[in-house]
Design a protein around this motif. Structure first.
Motif, PDB file in Angstrom:
ATOM      1  N   SER A 114      41.468  56.267  60.993  1.00  0.00           N
ATOM      2  CA  SER A 114      41.631  55.094  61.853  1.00  0.00           C
ATOM      3  C   SER A 114      42.485  54.019  61.191  1.00  0.00           C
ATOM      4  O   SER A 114      42.577  53.930  59.961  1.00  0.00           O
ATOM      5  N   THR A 135      33.472  55.574  67.565  1.00  0.00           N
ATOM      6  CA  THR A 135      34.615  55.138  66.760  1.00  0.00           C
ATOM      7  C   THR A 135      35.436  56.331  66.276  1.00  0.00           C
ATOM      8  O   THR A 135      34.938  57.459  66.171  1.00  0.00           O
ATOM      9  N   ILE A 136      36.694  56.045  65.965  1.00  0.00           N
ATOM     10  CA  ILE A 136      37.578  57.037  65.368  1.00  0.00           C
ATOM     11  C   ILE A 136      37.100  57.331  63.950  1.00  0.00           C
ATOM     12  O   ILE A 136      36.557  56.459  63.268  1.00  0.00           O
ATOM     13  N   LYS A 144      41.810  52.131  72.590  1.00  0.00           N
ATOM     14  CA  LYS A 144      40.934  53.298  72.562  1.00  0.00           C
ATOM     15  C   LYS A 144      41.509  54.488  73.324  1.00  0.00           C
ATOM     16  O   LYS A 144      40.934  55.579  73.307  1.00  0.00           O
ATOM     17  N   GLY A 145      42.655  54.316  73.997  1.00  0.00           N
ATOM     18  CA  GLY A 145      43.265  55.414  74.735  1.00  0.00           C
ATOM     19  C   GLY A 145      43.862  54.961  76.049  1.00  0.00           C
ATOM     20  O   GLY A 145      43.978  53.752  76.306  1.00  0.00           O
ATOM     21  N   ASN A 150      46.996  64.453  67.055  1.00  0.00           N
ATOM     22  CA  ASN A 150      46.207  63.301  67.494  1.00  0.00           C
ATOM     23  C   ASN A 150      46.927  62.019  67.105  1.00  0.00           C
ATOM     24  O   ASN A 150      47.412  61.889  65.972  1.00  0.00           O
ATOM     25  N   TYR A 197      39.846  61.080  68.974  1.00  0.00           N
ATOM     26  CA  TYR A 197      41.060  60.278  68.814  1.00  0.00           C
ATOM     27  C   TYR A 197      41.529  59.769  70.169  1.00  0.00           C
ATOM     28  O   TYR A 197      41.294  60.407  71.200  1.00  0.00           O
ATOM     29  N   PRO A 198      42.233  58.637  70.192  1.00  0.00           N
ATOM     30  CA  PRO A 198      42.610  58.031  71.473  1.00  0.00           C
ATOM     31  C   PRO A 198      43.508  58.887  72.361  1.00  0.00           C
ATOM     32  O   PRO A 198      43.323  58.932  73.572  1.00  0.00           O
ATOM     33  N   ILE A 238      47.198  57.512  67.446  1.00  0.00           N
ATOM     34  CA  ILE A 238      46.460  56.259  67.606  1.00  0.00           C
ATOM     35  C   ILE A 238      47.454  55.140  67.918  1.00  0.00           C
ATOM     36  O   ILE A 238      48.406  54.939  67.163  1.00  0.00           O
ATOM     37  N   VAL A 298      36.950  54.440  70.439  1.00  0.00           N
ATOM     38  CA  VAL A 298      37.542  55.609  71.080  1.00  0.00           C
ATOM     39  C   VAL A 298      36.721  55.925  72.334  1.00  0.00           C
ATOM     40  O   VAL A 298      35.563  55.509  72.457  1.00  0.00           O
TER      41      VAL A 298
END
Length: 280
Positions: free
Chosen positions: A143, A137-138, A31-32, A263, A156-157, A265, A150
Motif C-alpha cells: 500500500s 485495507t490493502i 479504494k477503486g 494489481n 487491491y483497488p 493502486i 479497498v
C-alpha cells in the motif's frame, strides 16, 4: 520506454464474482472504481463466496441505472430483480474476506433469495454491501499509505491487463491444440482496465502509469487461479483447465505463482475514459 498504447476498455463488477459491466468512463476513488465490488455474496457464517467455490456466479448479469442495480440470468425463466443497494443503514452483519473481518450491510432478503434461486443452491446466502467506513485495507507491504482502504476486491483497488499478453497466450493455446477452440477472451481475467499495445507482458516492467489525470502505481503481479478456467457467460469450467494450463508453461514463477495482469493502486482520484491519454 515509450509504447504505442491506449486504454482499450474499462470494467466494473458491482457484485464480486458476478458478471461485469463495460463502461466508457469511470470515477477513480482511492479504494477503486466507483461501483466496483462494493457488494458481495457471503454464506451463513459471513464468509465471502466467489467463483472459486461457485462458478455459477458468472451467470448473474448486472446492470446499473443511476442508483438502481438489476440482476438477471440469461436463458433462465427467473424474472430479473431490481433494487437500490443500501450502504449506510440496515442490518449490519460480520463478514470475512481473505482473512480480514469487517461489518457489512445486509441487503433486502428478497434479493438474497433471488440469488439463491438463480444459482440453484440450497444453502442460505446473503448479499451484503460495504459501508463507507469499512475497515478492509490493502496489504501494507504494497500500500501507498497507512491502512489504505479497498473494496471487496481481492486485495487491491484495480487490476490492469494488456491485450498483447492475451494475444500471446491465445497463440500458444492455438499452437498446442492446433485450433482456436480453447482460446479465451479477456473477461476470463476480470480486469478493471485493459491496455492495448503490441508488447506482451510489457506491464511486468511498468512501475507507474498515468491515465488521464490519474496516476497509478503497479505494485504486484496478479496470481491467477481456477476462475480463469470459468466461462464468464455460462459458468462452465474448461475441462482442460485452459487457459491456466497453457499459462503455467511460460508464466509460472516459483515464488509468485502463475501470473497474468498486475494489481494497481491509484495515487489520486479522478475521471478516466477510453479516450484518456496514457503516459508511463
Amino acid at each position: 520506454m515509450n509504447y504505442e498504447m491506449k486504454l482499450s476498455s474499462i470494467h466494473i463488477y458491482p457484485i464480486k464474482s458476478c458478471q461485469g459491466i463495460t463502461v466508457t468512463e469511470a470515477e477513480v476513488a482511492l479504494k477503486g472504481l466507483k461501483n466496483d465490488r462494493c457488494l458481495m455474496v457471503v454464506d451463513s457464517n459471513g464468509k465471502f463466496i466467489t467463483q472459486r467455490q461457485l462458478p455459477s456466479l458468472a451467470t448473474i448479469i448486472t446492470s446499473l441505472d443511476h442508483d438502481s442495480l438489476t440482476l438477471k440470468v440469461a436463458n433462465n425463466t427467473l424474472s430479473p430483480i431490481t433494487f437500490t443497494p443500501e450502504y449506510q443503514t440496515g442490518n449490519l452483519i460480520p463478514v470475512e474476506i481473505w482473512g480480514q473481518e469487517t461489518m457489512a450491510v445486509e441487503q433486502e432478503k428478497a434479493v438474497s433469495e433471488w440469488l439463491r434461486r438463480a444459482l440453484d443452491i440450497d444453502e442460505q446466502i446473503f448479499l451484503v454491501a460495504q459501508t463507507p467506513d469499512c475497515r478492509l485495507t490493502i496489504d501494507p507491504k504494497y500500500s501507498l499509505r497507512r491502512r489504505a482502504p479497498v473494496t471487496f476486491s481481492d486485495g487491491y483497488p484495480l487490476l490492469l491487463t494488456n491485450t498483447a499478453s492475451l494475444k500471446l497466450l491465445n497463440e500458444k493455446i492455438r499452437d498446442t491444440y492446433k485450433s482456436s477452440e480453447n482460446q479465451v477472451t479477456m473477461d476470463r481475467f476480470r480486469p478493471n482496465l485493459v491496455i492495448e499495445n503490441d508488447q506482451p507482458f510489457a506491464e511486468d516492467n511498468w512501475r507507474e502509469i498515468t491515465i488521464g489525470a490519474v496516476t497509478f502505481d503497479l505494485v504486484k503481479p496478479c496470481k491467477r487461479c481456477i476462475v480463469t478456467t470459468t466461462n464468464q457467460n455460462t459458468g462452465q469450467r474448461n475441462s482442460l483447465q485452459e487457459p491456466l494450463k497453457t499459462l503455467a508453461t511460460f508464466r509460472n514463477f516459483p515464488t509468485q505463482g502463475i501470473l497474468f495482469g498486475v494489481n494497481i493502486i491509484p495515487r489520486n482520484q479522478g475521471l478516466i475514459s477510453v479516450q484518456s491519454t496514457i503516459n508511463l
